[in-house]
Scaffold this motif. Structure first.
Motif, short mmCIF file in Angstrom:
data_model
loop_
_atom_site.label_atom_id
_atom_site.label_comp_id
_atom_site.label_asym_id
_atom_site.label_seq_id
_atom_site.Cartn_x
_atom_site.Cartn_y
_atom_site.Cartn_z
N TRP A 86 0.83 -1.21 0.00
CA TRP A 86 0.00 0.00 0.00
C TRP A 86 0.86 1.26 0.00
N ILE A 87 1.95 1.26 0.76
CA ILE A 87 2.84 2.43 0.80
C ILE A 87 3.40 2.71 -0.59
N THR A 88 3.78 1.66 -1.30
CA THR A 88 4.42 1.85 -2.60
C THR A 88 3.45 2.01 -3.76
N GLU A 89 2.20 1.57 -3.59
CA GLU A 89 1.20 1.70 -4.68
C GLU A 89 -0.18 1.86 -4.06
N LYS A 90 -0.56 3.11 -3.87
CA LYS A 90 -1.84 3.43 -3.20
C LYS A 90 -3.05 2.84 -3.92
N ARG A 91 -2.96 2.64 -5.24
CA ARG A 91 -4.10 2.09 -5.98
C ARG A 91 -4.38 0.63 -5.62
N LEU A 92 -3.45 -0.03 -4.95
CA LEU A 92 -3.64 -1.43 -4.59
C LEU A 92 -4.06 -1.60 -3.13
N LEU A 93 -4.85 -0.67 -2.63
CA LEU A 93 -5.31 -0.73 -1.24
C LEU A 93 -6.06 -2.03 -0.95
N VAL A 94 -6.98 -2.42 -1.82
CA VAL A 94 -7.76 -3.64 -1.58
C VAL A 94 -6.84 -4.86 -1.56
N SER A 95 -5.89 -4.92 -2.47
CA SER A 95 -4.92 -6.03 -2.48
C SER A 95 -4.07 -6.02 -1.22
N ALA A 96 -3.65 -4.84 -0.80
CA ALA A 96 -2.83 -4.72 0.41
C ALA A 96 -3.62 -5.18 1.64
N MET A 97 -4.88 -4.79 1.69
CA MET A 97 -5.72 -5.24 2.81
C MET A 97 -5.90 -6.75 2.78
N GLY A 98 -6.11 -7.29 1.59
CA GLY A 98 -6.25 -8.74 1.46
C GLY A 98 -4.99 -9.47 1.88
N GLN A 99 -3.85 -8.89 1.61
CA GLN A 99 -2.58 -9.51 1.97
C GLN A 99 -2.31 -9.40 3.46
N SER A 100 -2.71 -8.31 4.08
CA SER A 100 -2.36 -8.06 5.49
C SER A 100 -3.40 -8.52 6.50
N LEU A 101 -4.66 -8.48 6.13
CA LEU A 101 -5.72 -8.71 7.12
C LEU A 101 -5.67 -10.09 7.76
N GLY A 102 -5.66 -11.14 6.97
CA GLY A 102 -5.64 -12.51 7.52
C GLY A 102 -4.42 -12.77 8.39
N PRO A 103 -3.21 -12.51 7.88
CA PRO A 103 -2.03 -12.73 8.70
C PRO A 103 -2.00 -11.83 9.94
N GLY A 104 -2.47 -10.59 9.80
CA GLY A 104 -2.51 -9.69 10.95
C GLY A 104 -3.43 -10.21 12.04
N LEU A 105 -4.60 -10.70 11.63
CA LEU A 105 -5.53 -11.27 12.61
C LEU A 105 -4.95 -12.52 13.25
N ALA A 106 -4.28 -13.35 12.45
CA ALA A 106 -3.66 -14.56 13.00
C ALA A 106 -2.63 -14.20 14.07
N LEU A 107 -1.81 -13.18 13.79
CA LEU A 107 -0.82 -12.74 14.78
C LEU A 107 -1.49 -12.17 16.02
#
Length: 114
Positions: A86-107
């Motif tokens: 997300w920091i490097t490509e703001k247009r990919l917010l949904v992809s960034a959330m998809g990448q971070s949300l599951g692992p973040g919740l697991a942690l």
């Protein structure tokens, strides 16, 4: 697993016009980004296999601590890489959330609710 599926898409379909919204690769850019798409796809598949191996070790081996360490490393990496995306490509917010949300919740669940 999602990482393996996305990795396969990146490797085999990064130039597919139907996936432009996912990868933001224009038809005239396909050859220029091929190497990067192939490598990122391989990284995603490798992380997916790492998570699967770690979870298998946690549940079915005598070495649960090592499996836990692998899972924590993979989840932390994917969480941070999603933020970096997300920091490097703001247009990919949904992809960034998809990448971070599951692992973040697991942690979160691992460290606060175990």
């Amino acid at each position: 697993m999602a990482l393996i599926a996305v990795g396969m898409l990146e490797i085999f379909f990064h130039g597919d016009r139907r996936l432009y919204r996912l990868f933001l690769i224009k038809p005239e850019e396909v050859q220029a980004v091929r190497m990067w798409a192939m490598n990122i796809g391989a990284y995603n598949i490798t992380f997916g296999l790492g998570l699967a191996s770690g979870l298998w070790m946690v549940n079915f081996s005598d070495n649960a601590a090592s499996g836990t360490a692998i899972v924590i490393f993979c989840c932390a990496s994917q969480f941070l890489l999603g933020i970096w995306l997300w920091i490097t490509e703001k247009r990919l917010l949904v992809s960034a959330m998809g990448q971070s949300l599951g692992p973040g919740l697991a942690l979160l669940f691992y460290f606060f609710f175990r």
